[in-house]
Design an enzyme around this catalytic site. Structure first.
Site, short mmCIF file in Angstrom:
data_model
loop_
_atom_site.label_atom_id
_atom_site.label_comp_id
_atom_site.label_asym_id
_atom_site.label_seq_id
_atom_site.Cartn_x
_atom_site.Cartn_y
_atom_site.Cartn_z
N CYS A 1 -30.42 -3.75 9.17
CA CYS A 1 -30.46 -2.51 8.39
C CYS A 1 -31.86 -2.29 7.81
CB CYS A 1 -29.44 -2.64 7.27
SG CYS A 1 -29.54 -1.32 6.07
N CYS B 1 -25.59 3.20 6.04
CA CYS B 1 -25.20 1.84 5.70
C CYS B 1 -24.37 1.27 6.83
CB CYS B 1 -24.41 1.86 4.39
SG CYS B 1 -23.66 0.29 3.98
N GLN C 1 -7.78 -3.58 -1.88
CA GLN C 1 -8.74 -4.28 -1.03
C GLN C 1 -9.57 -3.27 -0.23
OE1 GLN C 1 -9.07 -7.53 -1.15
NE2 GLN C 1 -7.17 -8.29 -2.02
N TYR D 1 -1.58 -11.73 -10.60
CA TYR D 1 -2.76 -10.91 -10.33
C TYR D 1 -2.42 -9.95 -9.16
CZ TYR D 1 -4.75 -15.12 -12.56
OH TYR D 1 -5.00 -16.20 -13.38
N GLU E 1 0.21 -8.23 -13.72
CA GLU E 1 -1.11 -7.62 -13.54
C GLU E 1 -1.58 -7.04 -14.87
OE1 GLU E 1 -3.54 -6.90 -11.08
OE2 GLU E 1 -4.45 -5.72 -12.69
N CYS F 1 -11.07 -14.98 -3.54
CA CYS F 1 -12.27 -14.28 -3.04
C CYS F 1 -13.53 -15.04 -3.45
CB CYS F 1 -12.30 -12.84 -3.54
SG CYS F 1 -12.22 -12.70 -5.32
#
Ligand code: SAH
Length: 380
Positions: free
Chosen positions: A4, A87, A211, A240, A261, A336
């Site tokens: 990029c 992008c 997500q 969560y 949550e 993550c």
């Protein structure tokens, strides 16, 4: 594809310039180094096409002294907007919305917000595209609730990108680095979009977590289910839980599911999502996950399965201590951040659980981020 050309200016992709194979190798080595000591690490699951996977795109806007408009990210550690017209990882239609707004704000004489002085109207734009339905949500983050000529603005925007199905003004009048404020005003359409994952329908509101890479997310959710071994006699906690996605997928096969949550908008979406999908065996609590677990374990509540998907900071020791007390046979941990996953696995493996298997996923190609699904089993 070539690296990029905005790589240096933007700084969003750490692995630009590496082939996709090299990226996957690097991630695999990192996960192995951190997690192999806890259990078997499978081969990382990559994408067939690693480009343009981000179905959520954010941009900040500014005018240069010469009157040119820039749209993109902030230069690291500053409030200087870096112009990123193309992008490699953002969805092309979402990017088209950003580039169209860039053209329109000049003719509509919309002032861009200056983070340092607090003057101006347009702070950010967030665009989200549904993967299955051809729907796009545009969230205009403004410093005040009034957008002059808003109907004409929406019309001009939709003329360029007709898939836009809803436009929301999000009011952020605080001096904060948070993108979104608390108030949402729908100026076109329903105020949310819907998407499908694992055969279920989900509503996504402007402030809810969802997500960003739907193709990989589906694989991750199926793996989390496989590891959780949910069946019709089992009670499940989805901690969560966001908009209830994983818990709802689990509720198809479980006796009962509890979703927990912190974000109240996500919980509202989760409750609507349960109704939309006709799931009656799932309940949601709008609470800090640790608080919920502490209360539940002190009431001697038991659970067969815990699915947990905490933010990058991972879980807390109190959460895990309570989880161990509730004595589930299986814990399916979606992470993550392999660093905090390693820290949390250290706790679980010292407190009666073993790691059966870990599968890494490339949820964020070209960046250094890695998603892992981990199967924990109670040691007899
Ligand atoms: N499982 C969901 C969401 C995962 S992201 C999905 O796949 O879509 C992590 C979620 O944890 C976010 O929705 C965030 O709002 C929530 N969260 C962050 N801190 C929390 C806490 N202390 N207690 C409960 N939820 C929390």
């Amino acid at each position: 594809m070539e690296a990029c050309k905005y790589k240096k200016k933007c700084g969003g992709c750490d692995y630009q310039g590496l082939t996709y194979e090299e990226q996957l190798e690097k991630k695999q080595r990192h996960v192995n180094r951190l997690l192999k000591k806890y259990g078997k690490v499978q081969r990382i699951v990559g994408m067939k096409d690693p480009y343009h996977y981000r179905h959520k795109v954010n941009a900040a806007f500014t005018y240069t002294r010469a009157g040119k408009i820039l749209a993109g990210t902030y230069k690291e550690g500053t409030h200087d907007v870096v112009d990123i017209p193309e992008c490699q990882i953002e969805n092309l239609e979402c990017k088209k919305v950003i580039n169209t707004i860039k053209k329109l704000i000049k003719s509509f004489k919309i002032k861009t917000y200056d983070e340092d002085t607090g003057y101006g109207l347009l702070r950010h734009v967030m665009v989200r595209k549904s993967y299955y339905n051809d729907e796009i949500m545009v969230v205009l983050v403004l410093s005040s609730p009034i957008l002059p000529s808003k109907n004409n603005f929406v019309k001009a925007l939709r003329k360029e990108v007709p898939q836009i199905s809803t436009v929301v003004i999000n009011v952020n009048d605080k001096n904060t680095s948070m993108v979104l404020g608390e108030r949402n005003i729908t100026i076109y359409g329903k105020g949310f979009i819907e998407d499908k994952l694992c055969g279920l329908t989900f509503r996504i509101s402007p402030s809810s977590f969802y997500q960003v890479n739907p193709e990989q997310t589906e694989k991750i959710y199926y793996k989390a289910m496989e590891y959780a071994k949910v069946s019709s006699k089992k009670t499940v906690i989805d901690a969560y839980c966001g908009t209830g996605t994983i818990g709802l997928v689990a509720s198809k096969n479980a006796k009962e599911v509890i979703g927990v949550e912190l974000n109240k908008d996500a919980v509202k979406d989760a409750i609507i999502n349960a109704k939309k999908n006709n799931m009656r065996n799932i309940k949601f609590y709008n609470e800090d996950a640790t608080e919920y677990m502490l209360k539940a374990s002190s009431k001697k509540q038991k659970t067969d399965v815990i699915i947990m998907d905490p933010p990058r900071s991972g879980s807390t020791e109190e959460f895990m201590a309570a989880a161990v007390k509730m004595s589930p046979n299986r814990i399916s941990y979606v992470s993550c951040n392999p660093e905090t996953l390693a820290r949390d696995l250290e706790y679980f493996t010292k407190n009666g659980y073993e790691v059966k298997e870990i599968t890494p996923y490339d949820q964020f190609p070209f960046t250094k981020h890695i998603e892992c699904v981990c199967c924990l089993r109670k040691v007899d």
